[in-house]
Enzyme design. Sequence first.
Site, short mmCIF file in Angstrom:
data_model
loop_
_atom_site.label_atom_id
_atom_site.label_comp_id
_atom_site.label_asym_id
_atom_site.label_seq_id
_atom_site.Cartn_x
_atom_site.Cartn_y
_atom_site.Cartn_z
N SER A 122 28.61 -62.21 9.67
CA SER A 122 29.16 -61.12 10.47
C SER A 122 30.24 -61.67 11.38
O SER A 122 30.53 -62.87 11.40
CB SER A 122 28.06 -60.45 11.30
N LYS A 123 30.83 -60.78 12.18
CA LYS A 123 31.95 -61.18 13.04
C LYS A 123 31.58 -62.28 14.02
O LYS A 123 32.43 -63.06 14.43
CB LYS A 123 32.47 -59.95 13.81
N ARG A 124 30.30 -62.33 14.40
CA ARG A 124 29.92 -63.37 15.37
C ARG A 124 30.02 -64.76 14.77
O ARG A 124 30.01 -65.76 15.49
CB ARG A 124 28.51 -63.11 15.89
N GLY A 170 32.67 -65.63 13.13
CA GLY A 170 34.11 -65.87 12.97
C GLY A 170 34.72 -64.83 12.07
O GLY A 170 34.22 -63.71 11.94
#
Length: 483
Positions: free
Chosen positions: A253-255, A257
């Site tokens: 996921s975005k966390r 990167g």
Amino acid sequence: MTSPEPETVRVRFAPSPTGFLHVGGVRTALYNWLVARGQKGTMILRIEDTDVERSTEEAVTAILDGLRWLKLDWDEGPDVGGPVGPYRQLERYTLYRDAAQRLLREGKAYPCTCLPEELAARREAARSAKPAPQHLCPCRTAGPTPGRRQAIRFSATARARVGWDDLVQGRIEVAADEIDDFIILRSDDRETPVYNFAAVVDDALMGITHVVRGADHIPNTPKQILLYEALGYPVPAFAHIPLVLGPDREKLSKRHGDVALQAYRDQGYLPEAMINYLVRLGWAHGDQEVFTREELIKAFQLERVGASPGIFDRAKLDWLNALHIRQTPLDVLADLLAPFWGAAGVDPRTVEARSRTWLVQAVALFVERSKTLLEMARSMAFLFAPPAARDPKAEAKFLTPDHLALLAETRQALAQAPDFSAEALEDLVRRLAEARGRKLVDYAQPIRVALTGTTVSPPIFPVLALLGREVVLNRLARILGPG
């Protein structure tokens, strides 16, 4: 519409245009594409845009552009058409309604007027009931409540087990009593089909022979098999590929990167490197790490995809991208750099003012030390204009009064040098250093910091030759100041 008789393998990539194209979705598209191309089958692109509140045309464009950038072409789809279109679900609502009405007529579905909170209360009560009731919706036996909007709910037929032989995961079975009746058409104004129903109708009518998708769809498959059978459609082969996880083994996921394909494109990753990296997230062909597209088409088999999740390793991607950059012809790299000059702080006009021969020579100096095209463009920025700022630590270490005196001596020698080739310049500076009892690095590093703003660059003497006498003398003069 009737589904075609599948003479060959037919696969599909069916993204929802509700956001960016996730690298996990890209790998799904790639696996489908390799199956189609390796077996001389048909690749279909279908846009699943029934979520009208979240779907956007911008996302559709991003999906198509991303796949084209990767050169994952399709044989049928919303832009190229085909015999079983349309290829956007919003344009196929009549087909879903017709299929739902057929199930109603055959007693395999029924109208449902239950409110979500009513079903939630019945579900809560069922948790403590012994034995727990299989069917929570009273509309199955009592009929719909008058005056309410009607959804259509599929009647899960009683049978012992629902199972399939997954091409990746092996045999999977689910007890039939674990599958409650489920909605297939919602009660909204559009009579929106739910995912499981629309996917089955579309896959059947499009003649899909192999459904290749993420393992997160495994829970949907038993319901879909029941729908295939109820509608009288052949059940395709299923291959549920493992998820892509972050380094912490959580879903990527975005966390973790960047997870959007566009981000990697904007940073200067090559499509060949992305293909090479993503295909290995779950699939192996011996110990081979690097593949051409042609090698992948020949070697890829779904049966060799592992069931364990793939771990996204940015360092491994960087290594592969650097390798593919080094394998790319220099003149091609010169063209590929064009979109990155602006982001690297370089005025594209200064690049255009240079000859193509000069630019290719410049690329040759940086190709061995760049992980991405954007990194390469940034590293090359000093070739087109003096650095706006220098590394303070480098300046403090290599532009001391002692070093400036050496620079002044060097500038005078460079101004008089009869030959401004890299070899001649290195010999000249080496002789200066020997005459002073100094090391070559005592001269080379101050030159490097003065011209590039940092202590890291390609070999400095080819850089001097590339910049040319006038530019080198002018930049050194700016460092040395008047006098």
